[in-house]
Design a protein around this motif. Structure first.
Motif, PDB file in Angstrom:
ATOM      1  N   MET A   1       0.852  -1.195   0.000  1.00 28.66           N
ATOM      2  CA  MET A   1       0.000   0.000   0.000  1.00 28.66           C
ATOM      3  C   MET A   1       0.887   1.244   0.000  1.00 28.66           C
ATOM      4  O   MET A   1       1.845   1.327   0.762  1.00 28.66           O
ATOM      5  CB  MET A   1      -0.887  -0.023   1.249  1.00 28.66           C
ATOM      6  N   ASN A   2       0.570   2.200  -0.873  1.00 30.20           N
ATOM      7  CA  ASN A   2       1.335   3.438  -0.961  1.00 30.20           C
ATOM      8  C   ASN A   2       0.735   4.465  -0.002  1.00 30.20           C
ATOM      9  O   ASN A   2      -0.317   5.048  -0.261  1.00 30.20           O
ATOM     10  CB  ASN A   2       1.301   3.945  -2.409  1.00 30.20           C
ATOM     11  N   TRP A   3       1.430   4.704   1.130  1.00 38.16           N
ATOM     12  CA  TRP A   3       0.892   5.591   2.166  1.00 38.16           C
ATOM     13  C   TRP A   3       0.902   7.049   1.731  1.00 38.16           C
ATOM     14  O   TRP A   3       0.078   7.838   2.180  1.00 38.16           O
ATOM     15  CB  TRP A   3       1.665   5.391   3.465  1.00 38.16           C
ATOM     16  N   ASP A   4       1.830   7.402   0.852  1.00 37.50           N
ATOM     17  CA  ASP A   4       1.847   8.770   0.339  1.00 37.50           C
ATOM     18  C   ASP A   4       0.589   9.051  -0.471  1.00 37.50           C
ATOM     19  O   ASP A   4      -0.029  10.124  -0.347  1.00 37.50           O
ATOM     20  CB  ASP A   4       3.085   9.012  -0.535  1.00 37.50           C
ATOM     21  N   LEU A   5       0.203   8.091  -1.305  1.00 39.77           N
ATOM     22  CA  LEU A   5      -1.019   8.246  -2.095  1.00 39.77           C
ATOM     23  C   LEU A   5      -2.245   8.307  -1.191  1.00 39.77           C
ATOM     24  O   LEU A   5      -3.179   9.076  -1.433  1.00 39.77           O
ATOM     25  CB  LEU A   5      -1.172   7.094  -3.097  1.00 39.77           C
ATOM     26  N   LEU A   6      -2.226   7.505  -0.135  1.00 41.81           N
ATOM     27  CA  LEU A   6      -3.360   7.502   0.791  1.00 41.81           C
ATOM     28  C   LEU A   6      -3.475   8.851   1.514  1.00 41.81           C
ATOM     29  O   LEU A   6      -4.571   9.385   1.691  1.00 41.81           O
ATOM     30  CB  LEU A   6      -3.200   6.364   1.799  1.00 41.81           C
ATOM     31  N   GLY A   7      -2.339   9.413   1.910  1.00 34.95           N
ATOM     32  CA  GLY A   7      -2.344  10.734   2.532  1.00 34.95           C
ATOM     33  C   GLY A   7      -2.842  11.792   1.573  1.00 34.95           C
ATOM     34  O   GLY A   7      -3.606  12.698   1.949  1.00 34.95           O
ATOM     35  N   ALA A   8      -2.435  11.678   0.311  1.00 35.96           N
ATOM     36  CA  ALA A   8      -2.906  12.627  -0.709  1.00 35.96           C
ATOM     37  C   ALA A   8      -4.407  12.475  -0.925  1.00 35.96           C
ATOM     38  O   ALA A   8      -5.122  13.474  -1.112  1.00 35.96           O
ATOM     39  CB  ALA A   8      -2.151  12.402  -2.018  1.00 35.96           C
ATOM     40  N   ALA A   9      -4.904  11.234  -0.884  1.00 36.24           N
ATOM     41  CA  ALA A   9      -6.352  11.010  -1.032  1.00 36.24           C
ATOM     42  C   ALA A   9      -7.110  11.646   0.124  1.00 36.24           C
ATOM     43  O   ALA A   9      -8.178  12.237  -0.069  1.00 36.24           O
ATOM     44  CB  ALA A   9      -6.641   9.509  -1.097  1.00 36.24           C
ATOM     45  N   ALA A  10      -6.561  11.541   1.340  1.00 40.14           N
ATOM     46  CA  ALA A  10      -7.207  12.147   2.505  1.00 40.14           C
ATOM     47  C   ALA A  10      -7.259  13.662   2.372  1.00 40.14           C
ATOM     48  O   ALA A  10      -8.281  14.293   2.658  1.00 40.14           O
ATOM     49  CB  ALA A  10      -6.465  11.753   3.785  1.00 40.14           C
ATOM     50  N   LEU A  11      -6.166  14.253   1.915  1.00 37.36           N
ATOM     51  CA  LEU A  11      -6.128  15.710   1.738  1.00 37.36           C
ATOM     52  C   LEU A  11      -7.101  16.147   0.655  1.00 37.36           C
ATOM     53  O   LEU A  11      -7.846  17.117   0.815  1.00 37.36           O
ATOM     54  CB  LEU A  11      -4.699  16.149   1.390  1.00 37.36           C
ATOM     55  N   PHE A  12      -7.112  15.409  -0.449  1.00 37.04           N
ATOM     56  CA  PHE A  12      -8.060  15.693  -1.529  1.00 37.04           C
ATOM     57  C   PHE A  12      -9.495  15.604  -1.023  1.00 37.04           C
ATOM     58  O   PHE A  12     -10.325  16.484  -1.266  1.00 37.04           O
ATOM     59  CB  PHE A  12      -7.843  14.696  -2.677  1.00 37.04           C
ATOM     60  N   GLY A  13      -9.795  14.524  -0.287  1.00 42.81           N
ATOM     61  CA  GLY A  13     -11.140  14.346   0.246  1.00 42.81           C
ATOM     62  C   GLY A  13     -11.525  15.458   1.189  1.00 42.81           C
ATOM     63  O   GLY A  13     -12.659  15.943   1.167  1.00 42.81           O
ATOM     64  N   LEU A  14     -10.593  15.900   2.007  1.00 41.17           N
ATOM     65  CA  LEU A  14     -10.857  16.976   2.961  1.00 41.17           C
ATOM     66  C   LEU A  14     -11.217  18.269   2.239  1.00 41.17           C
ATOM     67  O   LEU A  14     -12.154  18.970   2.621  1.00 41.17           O
ATOM     68  CB  LEU A  14      -9.641  17.184   3.857  1.00 41.17           C
ATOM     69  N   VAL A  15     -10.485  18.567   1.172  1.00 42.06           N
ATOM     70  CA  VAL A  15     -10.753  19.790   0.407  1.00 42.06           C
ATOM     71  C   VAL A  15     -12.109  19.694  -0.297  1.00 42.06           C
ATOM     72  O   VAL A  15     -12.927  20.615  -0.229  1.00 42.06           O
ATOM     73  CB  VAL A  15      -9.622  20.052  -0.615  1.00 42.06           C
ATOM     74  N   VAL A  16     -12.363  18.571  -0.951  1.00 44.14           N
ATOM     75  CA  VAL A  16     -13.601  18.446  -1.742  1.00 44.14           C
ATOM     76  C   VAL A  16     -14.815  18.226  -0.847  1.00 44.14           C
ATOM     77  O   VAL A  16     -15.852  18.874  -1.021  1.00 44.14           O
ATOM     78  CB  VAL A  16     -13.464  17.319  -2.786  1.00 44.14           C
ATOM     79  N   ALA A  17     -14.710  17.326   0.130  1.00 42.37           N
ATOM     80  CA  ALA A  17     -15.858  17.027   0.989  1.00 42.37           C
ATOM     81  C   ALA A  17     -16.112  18.138   2.003  1.00 42.37           C
ATOM     82  O   ALA A  17     -17.210  18.239   2.549  1.00 42.37           O
ATOM     83  CB  ALA A  17     -15.647  15.698   1.723  1.00 42.37           C
TER      84      ALA A  17
END
Length: 198
Positions: A1-17
């Motif tokens: 699992m790529n944790w950097d990508l997961l962190g980026a997904a969380a940041l993206f989700g935070l901005v959009v959601a």
């Protein structure tokens, strides 16, 4: 699992959601009208609908919507009309004894994300951008979906609590009515304006 990508997904989700949209604006209206505690059925409906969309997109339904513009446009129109109806309902709510019967239900919340095109766009973008080719998709999809779900739960809860805070400040009914109507207009605009521009 790529944790950097997961962190980026969380940041993206935070901005959009975390930005204003139909679900967040309706939750703020609910919190401002009936308070956080009495908004929980509707909030849980929003969560259920959001989780359903995330799961569907993770399983490939988002790709179908991208490939079929007619289906996507039909979803946009259905979502727009539902959001107009919901905004009308929320704008007319009061803090009186009638509120318990008038407040939107679990199912009113559960329907909102599945017919809101923004929910699909956000999830399609997240799954396309934050899953790495060459790695097992299943585990990545589950981890990305769980991350997006947790961010969505945090953001929607925050908007409801924000409405509850406003409720305590808006002691005069006319100010509360102005807030509800303003949020209802913003709900419709958050879906209608992107539709006109697309």
């Amino acid at each position: 699992m790529n944790w950097d990508l997961l962190g980026a997904a969380a940041l993206f989700g935070l901005v959009v959601a975390g930005t204003p949209g139909p679900a967040n604006l309706s939750l703020m209206t609910m919190g401002a009208t009936v308070g956080f505690r009495r908004s929980q059925r509707y909030l849980m409906g929003i969560w259920a609908g959001g989780l359903a969309v995330t799961a569907l997109v993770g399983l490939g339904v988002g790709a179908l919507l991208q490939a079929e513009p007619v289906v996507y446009r039909a979803l946009q129109l259905a979502g727009f009309f539902y959001i107009c109806w919901l905004a009308w309902q929320l704008a007319g709510m009061t803090g009186s004894g009638r509120t318990e019967a008038a407040q939107p239900s679990f199912w009113a919340g559960a329907v909102l994300h599945p017919i809101n095109p923004k929910a699909y766009v956000m999830n399609v973008t997240a799954f396309a951008s934050f899953t790495a080719p060459g790695m097992a998709y299943g585990l990545q999809a589950v981890m990305t979906g769980v991350t997006l779900a947790l961010v969505m739960i945090f953001c929607t809860t925050s908007w409801t609590l924000g409405g509850d805070v406003l409720r305590h400040w808006l002691t005069q009914a006319r100010y509360a009515a102005v807030l509800r109507r303003g949020l209802a207009v913003a709900m419709v605009a958050s879906v209608g304006v992107p539709m006109l521009l697309s």
